[in-house]
Design a protein around this motif. Sequence first.
Motif, mmCIF file in Angstrom:
data_model
loop_
_atom_site.group_PDB
_atom_site.id
_atom_site.type_symbol
_atom_site.label_atom_id
_atom_site.label_comp_id
_atom_site.label_asym_id
_atom_site.label_seq_id
_atom_site.Cartn_x
_atom_site.Cartn_y
_atom_site.Cartn_z
ATOM 1 N N ASP A 161 0.896 -1.221 -0.203
ATOM 2 C CA ASP A 161 0.061 -0.051 0.001
ATOM 3 C C ASP A 161 0.916 1.127 0.060
ATOM 4 O OD1 ASP A 161 -2.317 1.458 -0.060
ATOM 5 O OD2 ASP A 161 -2.510 1.532 2.165
ATOM 6 N N VAL A 162 1.952 1.401 -0.874
ATOM 7 C CA VAL A 162 2.630 2.491 -1.095
ATOM 8 C C VAL A 162 2.868 2.574 -2.807
ATOM 9 C CG1 VAL A 162 3.915 1.967 1.034
ATOM 10 C CG2 VAL A 162 4.999 1.127 -1.265
ATOM 11 N N LYS A 163 3.495 3.847 -2.913
ATOM 12 C CA LYS A 163 3.519 4.017 -4.446
ATOM 13 C C LYS A 163 5.032 3.463 -4.751
ATOM 14 C CE LYS A 163 0.236 6.842 -5.005
ATOM 15 N NZ LYS A 163 -1.103 6.371 -5.667
ATOM 16 N N ALA A 164 5.087 2.800 -5.995
ATOM 17 C CA ALA A 164 6.291 2.009 -6.475
ATOM 18 C C ALA A 164 7.407 2.725 -6.210
ATOM 19 C CB ALA A 164 6.102 1.608 -7.777
ATOM 20 N N PRO A 165 7.330 4.231 -6.460
ATOM 21 C CA PRO A 165 8.903 4.815 -6.211
ATOM 22 C C PRO A 165 9.410 4.874 -4.927
ATOM 23 C CG PRO A 165 7.372 6.323 -7.581
ATOM 24 C CD PRO A 165 6.525 5.056 -7.069
ATOM 25 N N ALA A 166 8.466 4.647 -4.008
ATOM 26 C CA ALA A 166 9.065 4.340 -2.374
ATOM 27 C C ALA A 166 10.083 3.376 -2.423
ATOM 28 C CB ALA A 166 7.834 4.461 -1.616
ATOM 29 N N LEU A 167 9.799 2.327 -3.125
ATOM 30 C CA LEU A 167 10.858 1.169 -3.029
ATOM 31 C C LEU A 167 12.016 1.486 -3.537
ATOM 32 C CD1 LEU A 167 8.309 -1.673 -4.178
ATOM 33 C CD2 LEU A 167 8.684 -0.790 -2.005
ATOM 34 N N TYR A 168 12.124 2.509 -4.415
ATOM 35 C CA TYR A 168 13.563 2.848 -5.030
ATOM 36 C C TYR A 168 14.488 3.290 -4.020
ATOM 37 C CZ TYR A 168 11.893 1.080 -9.670
ATOM 38 O OH TYR A 168 11.645 0.530 -10.607
ATOM 39 N N TRP A 169 13.998 3.876 -2.932
ATOM 40 C CA TRP A 169 14.807 4.318 -1.738
ATOM 41 C C TRP A 169 15.549 3.065 -1.053
ATOM 42 C CZ3 TRP A 169 15.772 9.265 -0.717
ATOM 43 C CH2 TRP A 169 14.769 10.310 -1.178
ATOM 44 N N HIS A 170 14.823 2.120 -1.398
ATOM 45 C CA HIS A 170 15.721 0.856 -0.642
ATOM 46 C C HIS A 170 16.336 -0.119 -1.536
ATOM 47 C CE1 HIS A 170 13.788 1.857 2.907
ATOM 48 N NE2 HIS A 170 12.664 2.197 2.303
ATOM 49 N N PHE A 171 15.782 -0.102 -2.964
ATOM 50 C CA PHE A 171 16.341 -1.202 -3.810
ATOM 51 C C PHE A 171 16.474 -0.375 -5.369
ATOM 52 C CE2 PHE A 171 13.788 -3.317 -0.819
ATOM 53 C CZ PHE A 171 14.865 -4.454 -0.375
ATOM 54 N N LYS A 172 17.583 -0.215 -5.655
ATOM 55 C CA LYS A 172 17.827 0.482 -7.073
ATOM 56 C C LYS A 172 17.343 -0.409 -8.123
ATOM 57 C CE LYS A 172 22.509 -1.291 -8.092
ATOM 58 N NZ LYS A 172 23.832 -1.021 -8.305
ATOM 59 N N ASP A 173 17.165 -1.624 -8.095
ATOM 60 C CA ASP A 173 16.550 -2.351 -9.232
ATOM 61 C C ASP A 173 15.928 -3.802 -8.640
ATOM 62 O OD1 ASP A 173 18.912 -3.959 -8.919
ATOM 63 O OD2 ASP A 173 20.139 -2.725 -10.511
ATOM 64 N N LYS A 174 15.652 -4.473 -9.574
ATOM 65 C CA LYS A 174 14.960 -5.823 -9.160
ATOM 66 C C LYS A 174 16.266 -6.803 -8.540
ATOM 67 C CE LYS A 174 11.988 -9.471 -10.513
ATOM 68 N NZ LYS A 174 11.215 -9.933 -11.658
ATOM 69 N N GLN A 175 17.420 -6.626 -9.316
ATOM 70 C CA GLN A 175 18.483 -7.586 -8.583
ATOM 71 C C GLN A 175 18.742 -7.189 -7.322
ATOM 72 O OE1 GLN A 175 19.953 -10.377 -10.204
ATOM 73 N NE2 GLN A 175 20.637 -10.476 -8.035
ATOM 74 N N ALA A 176 18.860 -6.035 -6.846
ATOM 75 C CA ALA A 176 19.089 -5.745 -5.640
ATOM 76 C C ALA A 176 18.275 -6.238 -4.723
ATOM 77 C CB ALA A 176 19.297 -4.043 -5.540
ATOM 78 N N LEU A 177 16.723 -6.086 -5.001
ATOM 79 C CA LEU A 177 15.516 -6.784 -4.131
ATOM 80 C C LEU A 177 15.828 -8.425 -4.261
ATOM 81 C CD1 LEU A 177 12.803 -6.972 -3.010
ATOM 82 C CD2 LEU A 177 11.815 -6.942 -5.176
ATOM 83 N N LEU A 178 16.220 -8.960 -5.249
ATOM 84 C CA LEU A 178 16.535 -10.438 -5.054
ATOM 85 C C LEU A 178 17.628 -10.803 -4.245
ATOM 86 C CD1 LEU A 178 16.216 -11.313 -8.738
ATOM 87 C CD2 LEU A 178 14.468 -11.573 -7.267
ATOM 88 N N ASP A 179 18.535 -9.989 -4.210
ATOM 89 C CA ASP A 179 19.578 -9.993 -3.275
ATOM 90 C C ASP A 179 19.449 -10.070 -1.656
ATOM 91 O OD1 ASP A 179 21.681 -9.929 -5.397
ATOM 92 O OD2 ASP A 179 22.272 -8.037 -5.028
ATOM 93 N N GLU A 180 18.185 -9.080 -1.670
ATOM 94 C CA GLU A 180 17.728 -9.020 -0.213
ATOM 95 C C GLU A 180 16.768 -10.239 0.113
ATOM 96 O OE1 GLU A 180 17.581 -7.723 3.576
ATOM 97 O OE2 GLU A 180 18.622 -6.818 2.165
ATOM 98 N N MET A 181 15.847 -10.709 -0.888
ATOM 99 C CA MET A 181 15.232 -11.849 -0.663
ATOM 100 C C MET A 181 15.863 -12.982 -0.333
ATOM 101 S SD MET A 181 12.379 -10.980 -4.007
ATOM 102 C CE MET A 181 11.737 -12.700 -3.708
ATOM 103 N N ALA A 182 17.372 -13.138 -1.282
ATOM 104 C CA ALA A 182 18.077 -14.402 -0.985
ATOM 105 C C ALA A 182 18.784 -14.407 0.347
ATOM 106 C CB ALA A 182 19.262 -14.379 -1.928
ATOM 107 N N THR A 183 18.902 -13.169 0.993
ATOM 108 C CA THR A 183 19.454 -12.935 2.054
ATOM 109 C C THR A 183 18.418 -13.291 3.193
ATOM 110 O OG1 THR A 183 20.801 -11.229 1.414
ATOM 111 C CG2 THR A 183 20.625 -11.191 3.844
ATOM 112 N N GLU A 184 17.148 -12.804 3.185
ATOM 113 C CA GLU A 184 16.040 -13.202 3.893
ATOM 114 C C GLU A 184 16.038 -14.862 3.954
ATOM 115 O OE1 GLU A 184 13.503 -12.916 6.919
ATOM 116 O OE2 GLU A 184 15.011 -11.423 6.257
ATOM 117 N N MET A 185 16.004 -15.325 3.053
ATOM 118 C CA MET A 185 15.927 -16.817 2.888
ATOM 119 C C MET A 185 16.984 -17.400 3.443
ATOM 120 S SD MET A 185 14.820 -17.198 -1.032
ATOM 121 C CE MET A 185 15.197 -19.050 -1.187
#
Length: 214
Positions: free
Chosen positions: A40-64
């Motif tokens: 329930d946020v705007k998509a640009p808010a996520l770019y404060w934390h992840f510059k792209d999808k690979q950065a998100l995948l890195d964090e997902m793998a770390t959480e796993m």
Amino acid sequence: MSTERRAPLDRRRVADTALRLLNETGLDGLTLRAIAKELDVKAPALYWHFKDKQALLDEMATEMYRRMVADAGVDPSGTWQDLLRTMSGGLRAALLGYRDGAKVYSGSRFTGTEHAPQQEAYLRVMTEAGFTLAEAAVIGTTVTSYTVGFVTEEQGVEPLPGERREGYDMAERARRLADFPLSAAAGRDLFTDYDSRFGTGLEIIIAGVEARYR
């Protein structure tokens, strides 16, 4: 009038939401826009934390990985063979918990140092068993690569436990390969009983380590 206070948006919360969505959408359907909608946020808010999808995948793998080791540890009194079995089996179980889990994990970079204690304990067990540090590192990456690769192929047939992709019906496959009887018969060994095949493959690697280094 009181309003519900939402948890602050941080990298870990985004990764947690992405992992929940992963089972619904698969990796190809997982977008920052879909995650933002779930949060329930705007998509640009996520770019404060992840510059792209690979950065998100890195964090997902770390959480796993965080979740995988939360209830597991390295037994310093066990044999190195049992250590490889435990670590490999735990990684496979963790990856199978998510649709496309192996694809998310493969090639990703850990974003923190949560992996370091287990890695240090693994290397200590292996070096105390007589392997050099370089040998221990090669053995560990070989077993990890085997595990991730195996689960990638496994999830290509069974995306989630109990779910099977179209095209992997063994009777139909045998009919299509009727002119190639050995290939037809091998189907059940190639595309079923993954638990047994995974264990067999791991034992082949362990036997190879014993043969090369002992």
